[in-house]
Design an enzyme around this catalytic site. Structure first.
Site, PDB file in Angstrom:
ATOM      1  N   GLU A  98       0.842  -1.199   0.000  1.00 19.30           N
ATOM      2  CA  GLU A  98       0.000   0.000   0.000  1.00 19.30           C
ATOM      3  C   GLU A  98       0.875   1.245   0.000  1.00 19.30           C
ATOM      4  O   GLU A  98       1.958   1.274   0.577  1.00 19.30           O
ATOM      5  CB  GLU A  98      -0.934   0.003   1.199  1.00 19.30           C
ATOM      6  CG  GLU A  98      -0.262   0.138   2.544  1.00 19.30           C
ATOM      7  CD  GLU A  98      -1.268   0.310   3.677  1.00 19.30           C
ATOM      8  OE1 GLU A  98      -2.201   1.128   3.539  1.00 19.30           O
ATOM      9  OE2 GLU A  98      -1.109  -0.385   4.699  1.00 19.30           O
ATOM     10  N   ASP A 202      17.010  -2.426  10.751  1.00 21.57           N
ATOM     11  CA  ASP A 202      17.754  -1.471   9.919  1.00 21.57           C
ATOM     12  C   ASP A 202      17.116  -0.094  10.081  1.00 21.57           C
ATOM     13  O   ASP A 202      16.814   0.593   9.106  1.00 21.57           O
ATOM     14  CB  ASP A 202      17.735  -1.922   8.457  1.00 21.57           C
ATOM     15  CG  ASP A 202      18.737  -1.154   7.587  1.00 21.57           C
ATOM     16  OD1 ASP A 202      19.623  -0.475   8.152  1.00 21.57           O
ATOM     17  OD2 ASP A 202      18.635  -1.224   6.348  1.00 21.57           O
TER      18      ASP A 202
END
Length: 293
Positions: A98, A202
């Site tokens: 999305e 990360d």
């Protein structure tokens, strides 16, 4: 940039809509590894990435990481994955998710980000690891379960990187042994709290988006680790305010001494950046290794 016309058919299949049409494609900047675009279709807007040369399972891994973060119920905006595929028959590996519209105005909500990350870290995990290999950038992360955090960090993160760097002559034998000495000392270095916690893995500032739905996390390198591992990368390049850390600590207080241990977790990311980019990262990693060896 390779044109993403192949995505029109992939979207039709994923949405079971043979009438879907690709209306506009807008290239998205900021990435250094993949092609990235915003797609406007007759069924709404989507964000897509693809790569002709990445590891075949890289986007499958990213999809599983995003799903794990969404399942934590943190209140953060984690994009829902529509479809992810390995390369096949001339089609590159890709992921479609999305599209999260950006927030109007400058800045984001650092306090909400801190509280949301704490909620992710608070969700109980059964063991250190993750069901599949994940990737920190293009670097694979072995996520086979380990009984202790010290063992997992040594065997699944630091030692594989050091061996690979030595094999590619980025580290000399003596420098690799320096990292090895850090690994041997980890049981006495990692602190008291070593329960498994789901981490993004990360979490530098480029992987946090200010969206209309609030702070969003993207591009995970997910695994269950000691939660202090998360802050190795957040502190390495800046971009996270004291409001972020204060809100996190209020929701899920960190153990005393975490800032003193923090360079131990920066070490992994510096070694990984040395592998990917070279430059000054190797010297910075070795400075930390000498501190803890």
């Amino acid at each position: 940039m390779r044109q993403p016309g192949f995505l029109e058919q992939e979207l039709r299949q994923a949405l079971a809509d043979d009438a879907l049409r690709l209306v506009e494609v807008h290239e998205v900047g900021g990435g250094c590894i993949h092609h990235a675009v915003r797609l406007r279709t007759t069924r709404g807007e989507w964000f897509a990435k693809w790569n002709d040369e990445c590891a075949p399972d890289l986007f499958l891994s990213e999809a599983d990481g995003l799903r794990a973060l969404r399942a934590a119920g943190s209140g953060l905006a984690i994009p829902e994955v529509l479809v992810a595929r390995a390369p096949d028959a001339g089609r590159p590996a890709y992921i479609v998710m999305e599209y999260l519209p950006p927030r109007a105005g400058a800045g984001g909500d650092d306090s909400a980000l801190g509280r949301g990350l704490a909620a992710i870290h608070a969700k109980p995990q059964t063991a250190f690891g993750f069901p599949i290999t994940t990737y920190c950038g293009p670097t694979p992360q072995d996520n086979r379960a380990s009984p202790s955090w010290a063992e997992f960090y040594a065997e699944r993160r630091l030692r594989p990187l050091a061996r690979r760097l030595e094999a590619e002559t980025r580290l000399g034998p003596g420098e690799r042994r320096l990292v090895e000495r850090v690994c041997e000392r980890l049981p006495s270095l990692v602190g008291r709290e070593t329960r498994p916690a789901l981490v993004h893995g990360d979490l530098w500032s480029g992987n946090v988006l200010a969206t209309a739905r609030g702070p969003a996390l993207v591009d995970p390198a997910a695994a269950a680790c000691a939660r202090e591992m998360e802050f190795g990368i957040t502190t390495l390049f800046g971009g996270f305010s004291e409001r972020f850390f204060a809100a996190y600590d209020e929701a899920l207080p960190l153990e005393p001494g975490w800032r003193e241990r923090n360079p131990l977790y920066q070490l992994y990311h510096l070694l990984n950046h040395h592998l990917i980019f070279g430059g000054h990262y190797g010297a910075s990693a070795l400075k930390i290794a000498r501190r803890y060896a």
